[in-house]
Design a protein around this motif. Structure first.
Motif: not given
Length: 575
Positions: A176, A178-179, A182
Motif C-alpha cells: 500500500g 509503495k502505491g 510511487r
C-alpha cells in the motif's frame, strides 16, 4: 533490474558477514521477545506467591534477555555497518575505475555539480541497500518461523494468528505504501542532484553573479528546488508515520487475538493462565521485525534510481580504444601523423582533415592558426583523450593505439591553456608531476619557471596553500606553476599548448628562454596563437579548418605573404 544485479554482485563477496549480521539482528529481536515474554511470565507467577527459588530461573532469564538484547543489537549494528561501508567503498572504486577512462571526452556534457552529486549523494544512498532493503525482510521471515514454532508448541492457532498478522503488516502495508509513494524515490534522487548542481554552479560562478547582480535570481532557483525536495521528504515522512501507525495497530490486533484465543484455552483447561501474558506480550514484541518493512519499496526505488545514474556514466564507451596489453618499447621519441582525420561528434565538421606531419626525435615543431583551426585537437589525440577516426598516429615507430594511455602520458610533459591547481600546497601541486622529487628538484623546477622568488615571498613558502583552483594565485603565477611541473617531470616529449597564456610580455620572454633550454634533447610540439620566438622552430605548420595550409620556417612563411604573415601582422599591431 540491471542496476540491482550490479549492486548484488558487489554485495555477494561479503555473504559471510551478511549472514552474521542477519543472525545477530534476529537474535536481538528474539532477546526483545524473550525479555517481554519472560517479564510477563515472572509477573504472573509472582502474583501466585510461590517460593522465591521457583522464580530464580525466570529472574535470571529476564536479566539475560535484557543484557543479550543490548549486546546482540550492538554487534548487529557493528557488523551490518561494516558490511555497508565495505560495499560503499567497492562502489566508489568501481565508479572511479569506470569514470577515469571517460575523461575528458565523455564528460564534456556532464555538469560538474551533477558529477559531484553522483560521486557523493548517489553513492551514499547505497548505504540503505543492506540496512533498509535486504536485511529487514530476511529478519522478519526468520522471526516469523522462530517465534511461530514457539507458539505452535502451545497451540498451532497462535502460529496462524502470528502468520496472518505478519502477512498483513509485512506485505500488505508495504504494498500500500509503495502505491502511495510511487515515483517519490526517483524524484528525490533527481531533485538532490539538481540541488547539488545549482549550489555548485552558484559557488563556482559567485564572482560573476555578484558583478551582474544575479545572486538573488540564483538563490530563488535554489530555494524552489529545495522546496520541491522538502515536499517529497515531507510526503515520505507522512507515509512513514502512517505505516508505523498501521503496523502498530496490526500488532495490537495480534496481541488481542492471542489474548482472546488464550482465554478460551485457559477456560477449557488447555493452557495455563500464567502463560497467557507471556504469549500475548511475546507476540506483540515480535512486530519489532516488521516496522522497517513498510518503507522497503521506497528505499529500493531510491537505490535503483541512484545506481542507474552511476551505471549511466561508468558503462559509457570511452572515446578511445586501448589495446589492453603491454605497451611496446618505443624505438625513439619521434611523432608522426599520417593522414589523420578526427571530429568530436559523428555529425560535426572535421576538426582535423587528413593531417600529415612528422616531428623527428629531438625536433621542434610549432602549430599555429586562428581559433578553431584544430590546434588543440592535435594535443587531445596525442594524450589519448580522444581517438582519431582515420589515419594513424605513430610514437617511436609504433601506432599510438598499441600503447596504454598511462604509458603514452608518461612520455609526454604538457602545459595546457587551462591549468587546474588543487586546493593544496604549492609543494603538493608540484609533486603531481613527480611524487618522489627531492627538495632540490622542486626548487630547480620553480627557478626555471621563474616562480621560486614568488614562492619565497609567501608566508609558508612551498607549504603555502594555493586555494580552490589556485584562486590565491594570479593567472600568470598559475601558468608558471604548470610550467614548473613540466620542468620537474622531465619527460622526453614536450607539448606546450598556449603555455604562455596569462603571462606578461617580460615574464613570457624569461619563461620562454628557460623552455627553449628545456627543449634541448627533447621532441617538442608548440601549439600557440602567439608567434613570438617561433624563429627557433625547425618547422611551423599553419592550420586552418583542420588542414595544413602552410608549412616552413618562420622567415619562409613571412615571405609567402599568406595566413601566417597575416597572423604576424595582427599580433604586431596588438603588441
Amino acid at each position: 533490474m540491471k542496476s540491482m544485479r550490479w549492486l548484488i554482485r558487489l554485495i555477494l563477496p561479503y555473504w559471510r558477514r551478511i549472514l552474521l549480521a542477519l543472525i545477530l539482528s534476529t537474535l536481538a529481536i528474539t532477546s526483545h521477545i524473550g525479555l517481554m515474554a519472560a517479564s510477563a511470565y515472572l509477573l504472573a507467577r509472582a502474583a501466585l506467591h510461590p517460593p522465591i527459588l521457583d522464580l530464580m530461573v525466570t529472574i535470571v532469564g529476564v536479566r539475560v534477555f535484557g543484557l543479550s538484547r543490548a549486546v546482540f543489537r550492538y554487534l548487529e549494528r557493528y557488523v551490518s555497518h561494516d558490511v555497508t561501508f565495505r560495499v560503499l567503498s567497492q562502489i566508489r572504486v568501481k565508479f572511479y575505475q569506470g569514470l577515469e577512462p571517460l575523461a575528458p571526452a565523455r564528460l564534456l556534457n556532464v555538469r560538474s555539480g551533477d558529477l559531484l552529486s553522483r560521486i557523493v549523494a548517489d553513492v551514499e544512498i547505497q548505504q540503505n541497500l543492506f540496512l533498509r532493503v535486504f536485511a529487514p525482510p530476511f529478519v522478519a521471515v526468520l522471526v516469523l518461523f522462530g517465534y511461530g514454532l514457539f507458539l505452535a508448541h502451545y497451540d498451532v492457532r497462535f502460529s496462524f494468528i502470528l502468520a496472518a498478522c505478519f502477512l498483513v503488516a509485512g506485505l500488505g502495508i508495504p504494498l500500500g505504501i509503495k502505491g502511495l509513494s510511487r515515483g517519490v524515490g526517483r524524484r528525490m534522487v533527481a531533485l538532490k542532484a539538481e540541488l547539488s548542481t545549482q549550489v555548485a554552479d552558484t559557488l563556482l560562478g559567485m564572482t560573476e553573479l555578484v558583478v551582474y547582480g544575479q545572486i538573488q535570481k540564483h538563490l530563488a532557483k535554489i530555494q524552489r528546488t529545495d522546496q520541491k525536495l522538502q515536499a517529497q521528504q515531507s510526503r515520505i515522512a507522512g507515509l512513514s508515520a502512517l505505516s508505523s501507525a498501521l503496523t502498530g495497530m496490526i500488532a495490537n490486533l495480534g496481541l488481542w487475538a492471542v489474548l482472546v484465543l488464550g482465554i478460551l484455552l485457559v477456560e477449557n483447561g488447555n493452557l495455563s493462565g500464567v502463560n497467557l501474558g507471556m504469549l500475548a506480550l511475546g507476540t506483540f514484541s515480535s512486530f519489532e521485525a516488521l516496522f522497517p518493512l513498510a518503507l522497503v519499496p521506497h528505499y529500493l526505488e531510491q537505490n535503483r534510481a541512484a545506481a542507474e545514474r552511476l551505471l549511466e556514466l561508468i558503462e559509457s564507451e570511452p572515446a578511445f580504444k586501448s589495446s589492453g596489453g603491454l605497451s611496446p618499447r618505443p624505438k625513439g621519441m619521434d611523432l608522426a601523423f599520417n593522414e589523420v582525420s578526427f571530429r568530436y561528434e559523428p555529425d560535426a565538421p572535421w576538426a582535423l582533415n587528413q593531417l600529415t606531419f612528422r616531428i623527428p626525435q629531438h625536433g621542434k615543431m610549432a602549430i599555429v592558426g586562428p581559433s578553431g583551426a584544430g590546434k588543440t585537437s592535435v594535443v587531445n589525440l596525442l594524450l589519448r583523450f580522444w581517438d582519431y577516426d582515420a589515419g594513424q598516429i605513430d610514437l617511436g615507430g609504433h601506432s599510438i593505439r598499441e600503447y596504454t594511455p598511462d604509458d603514452v602520458r608518461g612520455f609526454i610533459g604538457v602545459v595546457t591553456q587551462r591549468t587546474h591547481l588543487f586546493n593544496a600546497t604549492i609543494r603538493e601541486n608540484l609533486l603531481l608531476a613527480k611524487p618522489k622529487a627531492t627538495e632540490d628538484e622542486l626548487i630547480q623546477a620553480a627557478q626555471q619557471a621563474k616562480l621560486h622568488d614568488f614562492i619565497l615571498s609567501t608566508p609558508l613558502g612551498y607549504d603555502s596553500r594555493v586555494g580552490e583552483g589556485g584562486f590565491k594565485l594570479s593567472g600568470g603565477q598559475r601558468q608558471r606553476l604548470a610550467v614548473a611541473r613540466v620542468f620537474l617531470k622531465n619527460a622526453p616529449i614536450l607539448i606546450l599548448d598556449e603555455a604562455m597564456a596569462g603571462l606578461d610580455p617580460l615574464t613570457e620572454r624569461e619563461v620562454m628562454d628557460e623552455i627553449y633550454r628545456l627543449m634541448e634533447g627533447r621532441t617538442t610540439l608548440v601549439i600557440t596563437h602567439r608567434l613570438l620566438g617561433l624563429e627557433k622552430m625547425d618547422e611551423i605548420l599553419v592550420l586552418d579548418h583542420g588542414r595544413i595550409v602552410e608549412r616552413g620556417k618562420h622567415g619562409e612563411l613571412l615571405q609567402q605573404q599568406r595566413l601566417y604573415h597575416m597572423l604576424w601582422e595582427t599580433e604586431s599591431v596588438f603588441d
